[in-house]
Design an enzyme around this catalytic site. Structure first.
Site, mmCIF file in Angstrom:
data_model
loop_
_atom_site.group_PDB
_atom_site.id
_atom_site.type_symbol
_atom_site.label_atom_id
_atom_site.label_comp_id
_atom_site.label_asym_id
_atom_site.label_seq_id
_atom_site.Cartn_x
_atom_site.Cartn_y
_atom_site.Cartn_z
ATOM 1 C CB CYS A 1 86.859 38.276 30.321
ATOM 2 S SG CYS A 1 85.422 37.184 30.749
ATOM 3 C CB CYS B 1 84.335 40.591 31.233
ATOM 4 S SG CYS B 1 85.269 38.973 31.938
ATOM 5 C CG ASP B 2 85.413 42.529 27.932
ATOM 6 O OD1 ASP B 2 84.571 43.456 28.667
ATOM 7 O OD2 ASP B 2 86.693 42.367 27.664
#
Ligand code: NAP
Length: 308
Positions: free
Chosen positions: A134, A137-138
């Protein structure tokens, strides 16, 4: 056999939020954990985009807090996964290994989606330690770093392009010599000076003991194997919604996602869907939570209309 007002399938962000709302509506929901308790958040490290946590929070910790919150209002948990579902008549019937049949008047499906993985042992071991599925997200954790993205579809190109905001260089590794992604996204990526491509190439091993330090790559036409130093690997080879149990029972898109209308309603009255099993677009923890809330409210109103 007792009949439940609400059964929730799935213990990720969507299922747990549905549980908080259903429990607070006095519906005493039963939540069946599923194969991967905690869902995709359970596999993430720092979550920095969930509102309310200015310092960020670990994915598993966020999930644990949601579990406690839902339990506080009367949610019951069942460890295990549904292996069969009969939605052809009400009450609906679910089979959970070791627990027999469970009957329910309404069902909230929050079974999530699983990122497809390359299937390497090293990839699994380093998930959350430089391997991610992701970028939203990261990506932030890879400022000035060198990244590989696996895949050749829209997801890979979209994630790769997004990651150029942070990374010093993004190399897209694709197993063929042409992309599957839409033309417009391809053109954008080809023009981006931070994106490079490795064609006809497979990632055969992710290198590093505690963190990603490199990758072993094999050229699929020549057989040549090389090692490349990298800081991160984003696997973007698609997601599979966990909806196999409902094939032939709920209306599904060709790709397997559950079709919802008017909020969380599915094609079967009394069955509601929330989270990534019905969302191929946003796929965020906060949107999953929002749709879990919608599903619980829709289930409550459905039961109310039936006089429960
Ligand atoms: P996808 O279109 O199925 O593409 C998956 C890619 O990963 C393909 O290039 C495939 O290679 C590769 N791949 C699959 N398994 C692999 C493996 N085991 N090893 C190495 N490579 C592998 O999936 P997606 O990109 O996630 O897209 C899914 C759907 O969402 C598509 O309909 C897409 O258009 C849509 N989507 C749209 C957007 C957007 O419009 N902004 C963004 C993301 C996704 P091959 O090409 O060789 O099969």
């Amino acid at each position: 056999m007792t009949e439940r007002h609400v059964v929730i399938l799935g213990s990720g962000c969507a299922g747990l939020t549905a549980a908080v709302y259903a429990a607070r509506a006095n519906l005493r929901p039963l939540l069946i954990d599923g194969h991967e308790a905690g869902g995709q958040l359970g596999l993430t490290t720092d979550v920095e985009n969930f509102p309310g946590f200015p310092e960020g929070i670990l994915g598993p910790e966020l999930i644990e807090k949601m579990r406690q919150q839902a339990a506080r209002f009367g949610t019951e948990y069942l460890a295990g996964a549904a292996t069969a579902a009969d939605l052809s008549r009400r009450p609906f019937r679910l089979t959970v290994a070791g627990h027999g049949e469970i009957l329910c008047r309404t069902l909230i499906v929050a079974t999530g989606a699983s990122a497809r993985m390359l299937g390497l042992e090293s990839e699994r071991r380093l998930l959350g330690h430089g391997v991610s599925t992701c970028a939203t997200c990261d990506g932030f954790f890879f400022k000035g770093k060198e990244i590989l993205v696996a895949g050749g579809g829209d997801s890979a190109i979209e994630e790769g392009t997004f990651l150029t905001k942070f990374a010093s260089r993004v190399t897209i590794v694709h197993r063929r010599d042409s992309l599957r992604a839409s033309k417009i996204m391809q053109d954008r990526a080809f023009k981006n000076p931070k994106i490079a491509f490795l064609w006809d190439t497979a990632i055969v091993e992710v290198l590093g003991k505690d963190r990603v330090e490199g990758a072993r790559l094999r050229h699929l036409k020549t057989g040549e194997v090389v090692e490349k130093k990298i800081d991160g690997l984003f696997v973007a080879i698609g997601h599979t919604p966990n909806t196999r149990l409902f094939e032939g029972q709920l209306e599904l898109e060709k790709t397997g996602y559950i079709v919802t209308r008017e909020g969380s309603r599915t094609s079967v009255p009394g069955v509601f869907a929330a989270g990534d099993c019905q969302d191929r677009v946003y796929r965020q923890a906060v949107t999953a939570a929002g749709s879990g809330c919608m599903a619980a409210i829709d289930a409550e109103r459905f039961l109310e209309a039936e006089g429960h």
